[in-house]
Design an enzyme around this catalytic site. Sequence first.
Site, PDB file in Angstrom:
ATOM      1  N   LYS A  22       0.747  -1.198   0.230  1.00 19.02           N
ATOM      2  CA  LYS A  22      -0.019  -0.025  -0.130  1.00 19.02           C
ATOM      3  C   LYS A  22       0.783   1.322   0.051  1.00 19.02           C
ATOM      4  O   LYS A  22       0.586   2.123  -0.754  1.00 19.02           O
ATOM      5  CB  LYS A  22      -1.149   0.144   1.193  1.00 19.02           C
ATOM      6  CG  LYS A  22      -1.653   1.315   1.504  1.00 19.02           C
ATOM      7  CD  LYS A  22      -2.533   1.466   2.660  1.00 19.02           C
ATOM      8  CE  LYS A  22      -1.730   1.846   3.871  1.00 19.02           C
ATOM      9  NZ  LYS A  22      -1.221   3.210   4.033  1.00 19.02           N
ATOM     10  N   ASN A  23       1.825   1.316   1.060  1.00 17.55           N
ATOM     11  CA  ASN A  23       2.741   2.407   0.962  1.00 17.55           C
ATOM     12  C   ASN A  23       3.624   2.840   0.041  1.00 17.55           C
ATOM     13  O   ASN A  23       4.174   3.869  -0.274  1.00 17.55           O
ATOM     14  CB  ASN A  23       3.420   2.405   2.377  1.00 17.55           C
ATOM     15  CG  ASN A  23       2.657   2.640   3.507  1.00 17.55           C
ATOM     16  OD1 ASN A  23       1.345   2.940   3.413  1.00 17.55           O
ATOM     17  ND2 ASN A  23       2.862   2.686   4.683  1.00 17.55           N
ATOM     18  N   ARG A  94      -4.246  10.555   4.458  1.00 16.68           N
ATOM     19  CA  ARG A  94      -3.454  11.596   4.463  1.00 16.68           C
ATOM     20  C   ARG A  94      -2.426  11.664   3.396  1.00 16.68           C
ATOM     21  O   ARG A  94      -1.832  12.754   2.696  1.00 16.68           O
ATOM     22  CB  ARG A  94      -2.419  11.532   5.551  1.00 16.68           C
ATOM     23  CG  ARG A  94      -3.493  11.809   6.713  1.00 16.68           C
ATOM     24  CD  ARG A  94      -2.749  11.769   8.090  1.00 16.68           C
ATOM     25  NE  ARG A  94      -1.584  12.520   7.910  1.00 16.68           N
ATOM     26  CZ  ARG A  94      -1.450  13.900   8.226  1.00 16.68           C
ATOM     27  NH1 ARG A  94      -2.716  14.744   8.597  1.00 16.68           N
ATOM     28  NH2 ARG A  94      -0.550  14.597   8.007  1.00 16.68           N
ATOM     29  N   CYS A 118      -4.815  13.021  12.731  1.00 16.30           N
ATOM     30  CA  CYS A 118      -5.424  11.741  12.752  1.00 16.30           C
ATOM     31  C   CYS A 118      -5.222  11.078  14.221  1.00 16.30           C
ATOM     32  O   CYS A 118      -4.413  11.665  14.860  1.00 16.30           O
ATOM     33  CB  CYS A 118      -5.120  10.800  11.677  1.00 16.30           C
ATOM     34  SG  CYS A 118      -3.265  10.158  11.872  1.00 16.30           S
ATOM     35  N   ARG A 123       0.332  15.216  12.793  1.00 13.67           N
ATOM     36  CA  ARG A 123       0.977  14.777  11.356  1.00 13.67           C
ATOM     37  C   ARG A 123       0.905  15.961  10.406  1.00 13.67           C
ATOM     38  O   ARG A 123       0.282  16.026   9.333  1.00 13.67           O
ATOM     39  CB  ARG A 123       0.316  13.604  10.723  1.00 13.67           C
ATOM     40  CG  ARG A 123       0.423  12.412  11.632  1.00 13.67           C
ATOM     41  CD  ARG A 123      -0.354  11.116  10.904  1.00 13.67           C
ATOM     42  NE  ARG A 123       0.259  10.666   9.792  1.00 13.67           N
ATOM     43  CZ  ARG A 123       0.106   9.441   9.478  1.00 13.67           C
ATOM     44  NH1 ARG A 123      -1.026   8.795   9.688  1.00 13.67           N
ATOM     45  NH2 ARG A 123       0.931   9.008   8.329  1.00 13.67           N
ATOM     46  N   LYS A 163      13.690  17.173   9.374  1.00 16.96           N
ATOM     47  CA  LYS A 163      13.230  15.932  10.027  1.00 16.96           C
ATOM     48  C   LYS A 163      13.052  14.814   9.001  1.00 16.96           C
ATOM     49  O   LYS A 163      12.616  15.261   7.790  1.00 16.96           O
ATOM     50  CB  LYS A 163      11.879  16.256  10.677  1.00 16.96           C
ATOM     51  CG  LYS A 163      11.408  15.093  11.547  1.00 16.96           C
ATOM     52  CD  LYS A 163      10.068  15.532  12.006  1.00 16.96           C
ATOM     53  CE  LYS A 163       9.451  14.451  12.812  1.00 16.96           C
ATOM     54  NZ  LYS A 163       9.872  14.092  14.108  1.00 16.96           N
ATOM     55  N   SER A 165      11.199  12.474   6.995  1.00 14.60           N
ATOM     56  CA  SER A 165       9.705  12.360   6.879  1.00 14.60           C
ATOM     57  C   SER A 165       9.653  11.637   5.430  1.00 14.60           C
ATOM     58  O   SER A 165      10.198  11.756   4.389  1.00 14.60           O
ATOM     59  CB  SER A 165       9.080  13.616   6.502  1.00 14.60           C
ATOM     60  OG  SER A 165       7.773  13.413   5.870  1.00 14.60           O
ATOM     61  N   VAL A 166       8.768  10.478   5.454  1.00 13.04           N
ATOM     62  CA  VAL A 166       8.335   9.544   4.292  1.00 13.04           C
ATOM     63  C   VAL A 166       7.572  10.300   3.146  1.00 13.04           C
ATOM     64  O   VAL A 166       8.219  10.296   2.013  1.00 13.04           O
ATOM     65  CB  VAL A 166       7.678   8.397   4.768  1.00 13.04           C
ATOM     66  CG1 VAL A 166       7.354   7.470   3.466  1.00 13.04           C
ATOM     67  CG2 VAL A 166       8.509   7.219   5.843  1.00 13.04           C
ATOM     68  N   ASP A 308       4.813   1.372  12.325  1.00 12.14           N
ATOM     69  CA  ASP A 308       3.851   0.845  11.810  1.00 12.14           C
ATOM     70  C   ASP A 308       3.468  -0.830  12.460  1.00 12.14           C
ATOM     71  O   ASP A 308       2.739  -1.592  12.133  1.00 12.14           O
ATOM     72  CB  ASP A 308       3.610   0.414  10.348  1.00 12.14           C
ATOM     73  CG  ASP A 308       3.305   1.978   9.580  1.00 12.14           C
ATOM     74  OD1 ASP A 308       2.883   2.669  10.486  1.00 12.14           O
ATOM     75  OD2 ASP A 308       3.431   2.165   8.426  1.00 12.14           O
ATOM     76  N   ILE A 330       8.032   7.850  16.787  1.00 11.90           N
ATOM     77  CA  ILE A 330       7.722   8.812  15.385  1.00 11.90           C
ATOM     78  C   ILE A 330       6.269   9.466  15.731  1.00 11.90           C
ATOM     79  O   ILE A 330       6.108  10.434  15.253  1.00 11.90           O
ATOM     80  CB  ILE A 330       7.622   7.484  14.235  1.00 11.90           C
ATOM     81  CG1 ILE A 330       8.693   6.746  14.371  1.00 11.90           C
ATOM     82  CG2 ILE A 330       6.875   8.171  12.909  1.00 11.90           C
ATOM     83  CD1 ILE A 330       9.978   7.584  13.498  1.00 11.90           C
ATOM     84  N   ARG A 400      -8.615  -0.332   5.230  1.00  8.35           N
ATOM     85  CA  ARG A 400      -8.054   0.680   4.483  1.00  8.35           C
ATOM     86  C   ARG A 400      -6.368   0.041   3.751  1.00  8.35           C
ATOM     87  O   ARG A 400      -5.747   0.569   2.969  1.00  8.35           O
ATOM     88  CB  ARG A 400      -7.500   1.864   5.383  1.00  8.35           C
ATOM     89  CG  ARG A 400      -8.684   2.575   5.663  1.00  8.35           C
ATOM     90  CD  ARG A 400      -8.132   3.890   6.535  1.00  8.35           C
ATOM     91  NE  ARG A 400      -6.947   4.434   5.762  1.00  8.35           N
ATOM     92  CZ  ARG A 400      -5.966   5.095   6.652  1.00  8.35           C
ATOM     93  NH1 ARG A 400      -6.219   5.561   7.842  1.00  8.35           N
ATOM     94  NH2 ARG A 400      -4.858   5.273   5.953  1.00  8.35           N
TER      95      ARG A 400
END
Length: 420
Positions: A22-23, A94, A118, A123, A163, A165-166, A308, A330, A400
């Site tokens: 998914k990511n 998001r 969220c 976030r 920072k 951040s993905v 996660d 995180i 999701r």
Amino acid sequence: MEKFIVQGPCRLKGSVEISGSKNASLPILAATLLFDDVVELKNLPNVKDIYTMLSLLESLGSKVKINKQKKIIKIYKSKKIKTFASYNLVKTMRAGILVLGPLIAKYKQAITSLPGGCSIGARPVNHHLNSLKKMGMKYFIKKGYIHAKVDKTLTGNLIRLPKISVGATENLIIASCLAKGKTIIKNCAIEPEIKDLSNFLIKAGAKIRWIGKRTVEIIGVKSLRSISYNVMGDRIECGTFCVAAALTEGNLKIKGFNPKLINTELNILKQTGAKIQLKKDEINIKGNNIIKNIKHIKTKEYPAFPTDLQAAFMVLLCKAKGRSIISENIFENRFMHVAELRRLGAKINTKKNKAFIEGNTKFEGAELMSSDLRASVALVLAAVTAKGKSIINRIYHLDRGYENLEKKLSKIGAKIKRIS
Ligand code: UD1
């Protein structure tokens, strides 16, 4: 509202096929906005977030053709692209913010809903915005929307993310592909999903080079060419099934994922007593009847332990002989599952970002409430190992991001049913 009924305890045995990530799929889908011609994507998971992103792309003017059986999605560009990403679509996911980079790079303007907070944390997207500003994007925020434009074209720059951040790394890589000149991004996130995104873009003709552990160089090109791309397997789903085996004294053959990408997690599982054998795209994992405690797990950016999988590992540590600690570094509010696990009998105390897990828990079935995607799957794992019946409410969170979870679990021996 749909819920799961789970009857435990049971041992999970057999083989599981890991779905597409998914990511990795979400930023790749957003990046299709950069293209003029069709893009074919294979192995996207059949989960709600993917359909939300596809709806967002359609709302922007892309045409989407889905072959569910073959798991092939084709995305065509219409002549009339819109540049408005609505709150209705972005609020539920998001990752909707990932359309900002490609829209501004390709179409020079965008009005994108600001994602709200969220349940796991505030976030913010300040690093996405500040970095794109360094490339020439001008913006203001009004009534919850980012109104962005660029005068001529985005221009390459040296950007150091304050920072890791993905999402910000992904937005910037995507935008830089069509920017003028050279962009260097330092302090990047280096999750395997980001490497999958850059492999996808490189295949389409983008000039991306990783020149240091957390540094990437991108030289802008005029356009990208039409390609077909196979998305990588889901790292978090794979880790979840590894925990499922360790937790239930199970024996699973987990196929379709490169074990090297979850080295940190597998080492922890070995320390808990699980027996693990690795092949190229396969993990054989056998749970031990005694689960050893782990002194301290700290979530951190890849290649360290992923936030996660924090909730799933907490379930495992509840059953360990002895005390363990997990620090969540995180997200500021990612212990929502703790109160639910306590309802199943877990002894966990939290203080700030630390959870102190007593261990030796004999879970007993109860009615539970899902709070977010990764917490939901942890509740399912706990219910599978609990004695008696559990009911898990609000499983829309789970839908999701986990493809066919109840089918995959039933196939390996869990007693789990979805009811409306
Ligand atoms: C992605 C993943 C999510 C995972 C997370 C961390 C996707 C679709 N989602 O989320 O599953 O849990 O990485 O591995 O891939 N931050 C800021 N300002 C910003 C951006 C981030 O302060 O502009 C903060 C966040 O609040 C958070 C931390 O940085 O505390 C990391 O967030 P980030 O890596 O950006 O997570 P996401 O990309 O949202």
